[in-house]
Design a protein around this motif. Structure first.
Motif, PDB file in Angstrom:
ATOM      1  N   LEU A 379       0.817  -1.219   0.000  1.00  0.00           N
ATOM      2  CA  LEU A 379       0.000   0.000   0.000  1.00  0.00           C
ATOM      3  C   LEU A 379       0.847   1.264   0.000  1.00  0.00           C
ATOM      4  O   LEU A 379       0.325   2.366  -0.122  1.00  0.00           O
ATOM      5  N   ARG A 380       2.162   1.063   0.157  1.00  0.00           N
ATOM      6  CA  ARG A 380       3.042   2.240   0.214  1.00  0.00           C
ATOM      7  C   ARG A 380       2.895   3.185  -0.983  1.00  0.00           C
ATOM      8  O   ARG A 380       2.815   4.403  -0.809  1.00  0.00           O
ATOM      9  N   PRO A 381       2.831   2.635  -2.231  1.00  0.00           N
ATOM     10  CA  PRO A 381       2.712   3.564  -3.365  1.00  0.00           C
ATOM     11  C   PRO A 381       1.469   4.451  -3.243  1.00  0.00           C
ATOM     12  O   PRO A 381       1.492   5.611  -3.659  1.00  0.00           O
ATOM     13  N   ILE A 382       0.421   3.894  -2.645  1.00  0.00           N
ATOM     14  CA  ILE A 382      -0.807   4.695  -2.528  1.00  0.00           C
ATOM     15  C   ILE A 382      -0.645   5.739  -1.420  1.00  0.00           C
ATOM     16  O   ILE A 382      -0.994   6.909  -1.595  1.00  0.00           O
ATOM     17  N   ALA A 383      -0.055   5.275  -0.286  1.00  0.00           N
ATOM     18  CA  ALA A 383       0.204   6.229   0.805  1.00  0.00           C
ATOM     19  C   ALA A 383       1.099   7.356   0.287  1.00  0.00           C
ATOM     20  O   ALA A 383       0.831   8.547   0.521  1.00  0.00           O
ATOM     21  N   ASP A 384       2.145   6.973  -0.462  1.00  0.00           N
ATOM     22  CA  ASP A 384       3.088   7.985  -0.953  1.00  0.00           C
ATOM     23  C   ASP A 384       2.418   8.946  -1.940  1.00  0.00           C
ATOM     24  O   ASP A 384       2.644  10.155  -1.887  1.00  0.00           O
ATOM     25  N   ARG A 385       1.580   8.372  -2.829  1.00  0.00           N
ATOM     26  CA  ARG A 385       0.898   9.249  -3.800  1.00  0.00           C
ATOM     27  C   ARG A 385       0.003  10.254  -3.046  1.00  0.00           C
ATOM     28  O   ARG A 385      -0.060  11.433  -3.393  1.00  0.00           O
ATOM     29  N   CYS A 386      -0.693   9.760  -2.020  1.00  0.00           N
ATOM     30  CA  CYS A 386      -1.553  10.657  -1.227  1.00  0.00           C
ATOM     31  C   CYS A 386      -0.710  11.783  -0.645  1.00  0.00           C
ATOM     32  O   CYS A 386      -1.030  12.969  -0.785  1.00  0.00           O
ATOM     33  N   HIS A 387       0.368  11.380   0.027  1.00  0.00           N
ATOM     34  CA  HIS A 387       1.168  12.388   0.721  1.00  0.00           C
ATOM     35  C   HIS A 387       1.809  13.378  -0.250  1.00  0.00           C
ATOM     36  O   HIS A 387       1.899  14.570   0.040  1.00  0.00           O
ATOM     37  N   LYS A 388       2.200  12.862  -1.419  1.00  0.00           N
ATOM     38  CA  LYS A 388       2.784  13.748  -2.430  1.00  0.00           C
ATOM     39  C   LYS A 388       1.767  14.789  -2.895  1.00  0.00           C
ATOM     40  O   LYS A 388       2.087  15.933  -3.163  1.00  0.00           O
ATOM     41  N   LYS A 389       0.508  14.355  -2.940  1.00  0.00           N
ATOM     42  CA  LYS A 389      -0.532  15.270  -3.433  1.00  0.00           C
ATOM     43  C   LYS A 389      -1.152  16.091  -2.303  1.00  0.00           C
ATOM     44  O   LYS A 389      -2.176  16.755  -2.482  1.00  0.00           O
ATOM     45  N   GLY A 390      -0.579  15.951  -1.112  1.00  0.00           N
ATOM     46  CA  GLY A 390      -1.105  16.742   0.015  1.00  0.00           C
ATOM     47  C   GLY A 390      -2.336  16.146   0.663  1.00  0.00           C
ATOM     48  O   GLY A 390      -3.050  16.822   1.407  1.00  0.00           O
ATOM     49  N   LEU A 391      -2.597  14.872   0.360  1.00  0.00           N
ATOM     50  CA  LEU A 391      -3.754  14.213   0.984  1.00  0.00           C
ATOM     51  C   LEU A 391      -3.301  13.376   2.170  1.00  0.00           C
ATOM     52  O   LEU A 391      -2.177  12.869   2.188  1.00  0.00           O
ATOM     53  N   LEU A 392      -4.177  13.186   3.127  1.00  0.00           N
ATOM     54  CA  LEU A 392      -3.931  12.216   4.191  1.00  0.00           C
ATOM     55  C   LEU A 392      -4.324  10.844   3.655  1.00  0.00           C
ATOM     56  O   LEU A 392      -5.146  10.743   2.734  1.00  0.00           O
ATOM     57  N   PHE A 393      -3.747   9.816   4.283  1.00  0.00           N
ATOM     58  CA  PHE A 393      -4.070   8.457   3.824  1.00  0.00           C
ATOM     59  C   PHE A 393      -4.699   7.657   4.964  1.00  0.00           C
ATOM     60  O   PHE A 393      -4.192   7.651   6.087  1.00  0.00           O
ATOM     61  N   GLY A 394      -5.811   6.994   4.656  1.00  0.00           N
ATOM     62  CA  GLY A 394      -6.514   6.223   5.684  1.00  0.00           C
ATOM     63  C   GLY A 394      -6.856   4.822   5.213  1.00  0.00           C
ATOM     64  O   GLY A 394      -6.920   4.540   4.020  1.00  0.00           O
ATOM     65  N   LEU A 395      -7.061   3.947   6.181  1.00  0.00           N
ATOM     66  CA  LEU A 395      -7.321   2.545   5.866  1.00  0.00           C
ATOM     67  C   LEU A 395      -8.411   2.003   6.780  1.00  0.00           C
ATOM     68  O   LEU A 395      -8.513   2.381   7.948  1.00  0.00           O
ATOM     69  N   TRP A 396      -9.183   1.066   6.224  1.00  0.00           N
ATOM     70  CA  TRP A 396     -10.246   0.376   6.955  1.00  0.00           C
ATOM     71  C   TRP A 396      -9.693  -0.904   7.582  1.00  0.00           C
ATOM     72  O   TRP A 396      -8.926  -1.630   6.949  1.00  0.00           O
ATOM     73  N   VAL A 397     -10.087  -1.181   8.809  1.00  0.00           N
ATOM     74  CA  VAL A 397      -9.772  -2.475   9.434  1.00  0.00           C
ATOM     75  C   VAL A 397     -10.989  -2.955  10.220  1.00  0.00           C
ATOM     76  O   VAL A 397     -11.852  -2.163  10.616  1.00  0.00           O
ATOM     77  N   GLU A 398     -11.040  -4.245  10.438  1.00  0.00           N
ATOM     78  CA  GLU A 398     -12.090  -4.810  11.293  1.00  0.00           C
ATOM     79  C   GLU A 398     -11.403  -5.801  12.239  1.00  0.00           C
ATOM     80  O   GLU A 398     -11.553  -7.028  12.104  1.00  0.00           O
ATOM     81  N   PRO A 399     -10.620  -5.280  13.196  1.00  0.00           N
ATOM     82  CA  PRO A 399      -9.661  -6.116  13.945  1.00  0.00           C
ATOM     83  C   PRO A 399     -10.290  -7.226  14.771  1.00  0.00           C
ATOM     84  O   PRO A 399      -9.627  -8.226  15.038  1.00  0.00           O
ATOM     85  N   GLU A 400     -11.536  -7.083  15.161  1.00  0.00           N
ATOM     86  CA  GLU A 400     -12.130  -8.095  16.049  1.00  0.00           C
ATOM     87  C   GLU A 400     -12.629  -9.326  15.304  1.00  0.00           C
ATOM     88  O   GLU A 400     -13.114 -10.264  15.930  1.00  0.00           O
ATOM     89  N   MET A 401     -12.561  -9.299  13.979  1.00  0.00           N
ATOM     90  CA  MET A 401     -13.211 -10.346  13.196  1.00  0.00           C
ATOM     91  C   MET A 401     -12.210 -11.211  12.429  1.00  0.00           C
ATOM     92  O   MET A 401     -11.109 -10.772  12.118  1.00  0.00           O
ATOM     93  N   VAL A 402     -12.678 -12.414  12.113  1.00  0.00           N
ATOM     94  CA  VAL A 402     -11.843 -13.316  11.337  1.00  0.00           C
ATOM     95  C   VAL A 402     -12.738 -14.152  10.421  1.00  0.00           C
ATOM     96  O   VAL A 402     -13.836 -14.553  10.830  1.00  0.00           O
ATOM     97  N   ASN A 403     -12.275 -14.344   9.184  1.00  0.00           N
ATOM     98  CA  ASN A 403     -12.964 -15.303   8.302  1.00  0.00           C
ATOM     99  C   ASN A 403     -12.367 -16.672   8.562  1.00  0.00           C
ATOM    100  O   ASN A 403     -11.133 -16.785   8.671  1.00  0.00           O
ATOM    101  N   PRO A 404     -13.174 -17.728   8.611  1.00  0.00           N
ATOM    102  CA  PRO A 404     -12.584 -19.059   8.735  1.00  0.00           C
ATOM    103  C   PRO A 404     -11.550 -19.321   7.643  1.00  0.00           C
ATOM    104  O   PRO A 404     -10.570 -20.019   7.874  1.00  0.00           O
ATOM    105  N   ASP A 405     -11.764 -18.731   6.469  1.00  0.00           N
ATOM    106  CA  ASP A 405     -10.778 -18.863   5.403  1.00  0.00           C
ATOM    107  C   ASP A 405      -9.722 -17.755   5.547  1.00  0.00           C
ATOM    108  O   ASP A 405      -9.713 -16.766   4.822  1.00  0.00           O
TER     109      ASP A 405
END
Ligand code: DGJ
Length: 716
Positions: A379-405
């Motif tokens: 994801l670094r290229p996306i984070a870097d592109r954001c920062h280069k363009k003056g945007l903040l970079f954010g990500l979604w997580v759902e830490p409490e959950m797990v797929n059996p797969d």
């Protein structure tokens, strides 16, 4: 808050400029509530009442008549049948408590009164905290088992509150479901107990918000009348029991747990309950909301280190969920970054779908690395592109959950909440990790640390998309298994605390499937709440009303509150002009596919974002007054008044208006400085008095009609 203890009258008086609260100690050392209501300027005013009420307990009278006084903490004193806040079973099987006053200590803004059982080595601390001059009291209790044997706890509520007796009260509460949160309900209390509760274990809200408000005779309005209210700071299951005992004695007992029982308190162990905060205002529901807002702005919401996040403006977000769902990859993310930067958005968030195999909801949860197939360079290229363009970079997580797969589940199948003899019920193909376990807690902290630093995150969106079914913890000793629900939420708060302490300037979103944890337990940790997954601009007319009663709108978001034209829940198609004005009322977020959008849509979004940025400072540090309600009209009007009262904006939204609805009244503004002169964007001048007494006209034409009227104090 001023806290005093009268030696003469043996009572405590907690007061602010709007509210007083008092309770005292009887000669036989019972703690009895005396008063809750408008401020009493003098401690002495309570003396006659104390002399009358603080008498030794005598059991007399008929069986059915409530003779017991209003005990400050309800625990089943003789003839007190109020829902008990505390209930225990001692090792010898005795199930009654006899708590008497032991001692107290007062420090700045904090009173602790310790009660001890008359026979058993068992103590309960009652804590009371204030917040400068806000008419609020935060209460919690600490149970302490001082014996050498375990004590079973069957109730550990945070507080019991008593309202002035002999009166009739109306209860207001917020309820709903996913996509229909914070629906306002009112009912006149009868003798039937009303329980506001959630029994989903690891969520608090959506079905019921941990909040109550009570007003005498149901006579309070937005702008007048006495209102008693409270909120519970807990993100797990809870209950708030409101009861009206014959003849007319209303009490509220609230705390964690909906079917809390059999919690084992080991020798010398303490159990601290969540905080239940209650308040009193004499200025109607609007004043109640102002108090909630001041409390959040000035005391609760995260402060940050480099920026004062509590008072800072929230960035304009572009979120990938509505336009792409699970179909995110390096190419379309980089494309979106370029497009949204060109529009003036300030934060780009990759939502669900970035992990290995996460092209549907069948895999990926638990393995928190970028899918090497769709993100070959991470994801670094996306984070870097954001920062280069003056945007903040954010990500979604759902830490409490797990797929059996997932690799995580294959490595640790014992980590999920489950009963060994039952099938593991899946919802959205996922299971819930048992965060009550210390190894899961440690794993989660390490995983989040890695994700935040490796991906250079400025923003983390924390989701939680399912409730618990089989609530087992087979690896724990039998007597500890029942503590799962409590330990889970305690550890959840510990993780959020870690994030806040380690990354004070990271922006955090409490998403929880949209509104699943809209509660005051999460407020101190999150900069943004996903108010609802329902961003339909007609439904929001109602949802925003309930939300804004408690929470500051600048924390209000969704995956895209300027969502696609056709809404994903009910297929309603609405105009961009209507959706975009709604976007200004909260933390603006765009969820439209910019890779396929036409030029007209993009230039409209660009215009809206630019305009929003010029107004955002005023709109996001404001009180919200509900001038007209969608519960009563085919329109809703919200007035955002800057906290220093020097600017305001009136938002009006209509839908489905009939010809006879078009004859609108003049809408009277509220909360302005009467003798100040305000100027509108188009140069009109009016005094605060004229705006508040005579009011403004608003015109609606067509369906999905919206209007904005922006005013500022005239420069002298
Ligand atoms: C539910 C959230 O509320 C949405 O905003 C989105 O993040 C989805 N989950 C993703 O699965």
């Amino acid at each position: 808050m001023k806290i005093t203890y009268s030696e003469k009258g043996q009572y405590f008086h907690l007061s602010t400029s709007e509210m007083s609260y008092a309770f005292g100690v009887t000669p036989d050392k019972r703690l009895v509530n005396l008063y809750w209501g408008a401020e009493l300027a003098s401690d002495e005013s309570l003396l006659p009442l104390a002399e009358e009420v603080l008498t030794p307990f005598t059991a007399s009278g008929g069986v059915d008549v409530k003779k017991a006084p209003t005990f400050e903490l309800t625990f089943g004193e003789p003839f007190d049948y109020t829902a008990p806040a505390v209930k225990v079973v001692f090792p010898d099987g005795v199930r009654s408590l006899r708590l008497v006053y032991k001692e107290h200590r007062i420090t700045e803004n904090h009173l602790v009164v310790t009660l001890r059982d008359a026979v058993y080595p068992f103590e309960v601390e009652l804590h009371y905290k204030g917040y400068a001059d806000l008419p609020l009291i935060s209460r919690y209790v600490v149970l302490h088992n001082l014996s050498r044997a375990p004590v079973t706890v069957d109730a550990a509520k945070s507080a019991s509150f008593h309202l002035p007796g002999g009166e009739k009260y109306r209860l207001t509460h917020l309820s709903g479901s996913w996509g229909a949160e914070y629906t306002k309900n009112t009912l006149m209390l009868t003798q039937a107990r009303t329980v506001i509760q959630n029994n989903r274990l690891t969520a608090s809200a959506a079905q019921a918000t941990p909040f109550f408000a009570l007003d005498k005779d149901g006579a309070a309005t937005e702008t007048s009348g006495e209102v008693y209210f409270g909120v519970l700071a807990w993100s797990g299951d809870f209950s708030i029991i409101v009861e009206n005992q014959y003849p007319k004695q209303v009490s509220v007992v609230g705390g964690m747990g909906s079917d809390f029982e059999n919690y084992i308190l080991k020798p010398d162990e303490r159990l601290e309950t969540p905080v239940f905060t209650a308040g009193f205002v004499a200025g109607g529901f609007e004043r109640m909301s102002e108090v909630f807002y001041d409390w959040q702005f000035d005391h609760l919401i995260p402060r940050g280190k480099k920026t004062d996040k509590a008072h800072a403006e929230r960035p304009v977000i572009y979120n990938s969920w509505y336009p792409f769902e699970f179909r995110v990859n390096e190419e379309n993310c980089l494309g979106m970054v370029d497009e949204c930067a060109a529009l003036g958005a300030e934060l780009f968030v990759i939502d669900d779908g970035w992990m290995p195999g996460r092209t549907t909801d069948h895999a990926g949860l638990g393995d928190w690395v970028a899918d090497p197939k769709r993100f070959p360079n991470g994801l670094r290229p996306i984070a870097d592109r954001c920062h280069k363009k003056g945007l903040l970079f954010g990500l979604w997580v759902e830490p409490e959950m797990v797929n059996p797969d997932s690799d995580l589940y294959r490595a640790h199948p014992d980590w999920v909440i489950h009963d060994p003899t039952r099938p593991r019920t899946e919802q959205r193909t996922q299971l819930v990790l048992n965060l009550a376990r210390e190894d899961v807690f440690e794993w989660m902290i390490a995983m989040l640390d890695r994700v935040v630093t490796d991906y250079k995150l400025d923003y983390l969106k924390w989701d939680m998309n399912r409730y618990v079914t089989e609530d087992g913890w087979p690896d724990a000793p039998i007597e500890e298994q029942k503590s799962l629900a409590i330990r889970y939420t305690q550890n959840l708060f510990r993780v959020w605390e870690h994030l806040n302490e380690t990354y004070p300037d990271l922006l955090l979103e409490n998403c929880a499937s949209g509104g699943g944890r809209s509660d005051f337990g999460m407020v101190p940790y999150a900069d943004r709440i996903n108010r609802s997954d329902n961003a339909d601009p007609v439904d929001i007319m109602v949802i925003h009303e309930g939300f804004s009663m408690l929470f500051i709108p600048k924390t209000a978001g969704g995956a895209g509150n300027i969502a696609p034209a056709v809404h994903h829940i009910h297929g309603r198609k609405t105009l961009l002009s209507y959706r975009s004005v709604w976007g200004m009322t909260g933390s603006m977020s765009i969820g439209i596919n910019l890779l396929t959008a036409d030029e007209e849509t993009k230039s409209e979004l660009k215009r809206v974002i630019a305009r929003f940025k010029t107004l955002r400072g005023d709109l996001q540090n404001a009180y919200v007054y509900r001038i007209a309600s969608a519960y009563e009209h085919p329109y809703a009007l919200f007035e955002y008044v800057r906290r220093d009262r020097k600017a305001f904006t009136l938002f009006a939204f209509g839908h489905g208006m009939r010809a006879w609805d078009l004859r609108l009244p003049r809408f009277r503004m509220r909360g302005l400085i009467p003798d100040a002169v305000y100027v509108s964007e188009d140069g009109k001048e009016m005094t605060g008095e004229a705006l508040m007494q005579i009011g403004l006209t608003v015109s609606f034409k067509g369906d999905y009609a919206s209007a904005m009227s922006v005013w500022k104090l005239k420069e002298s």
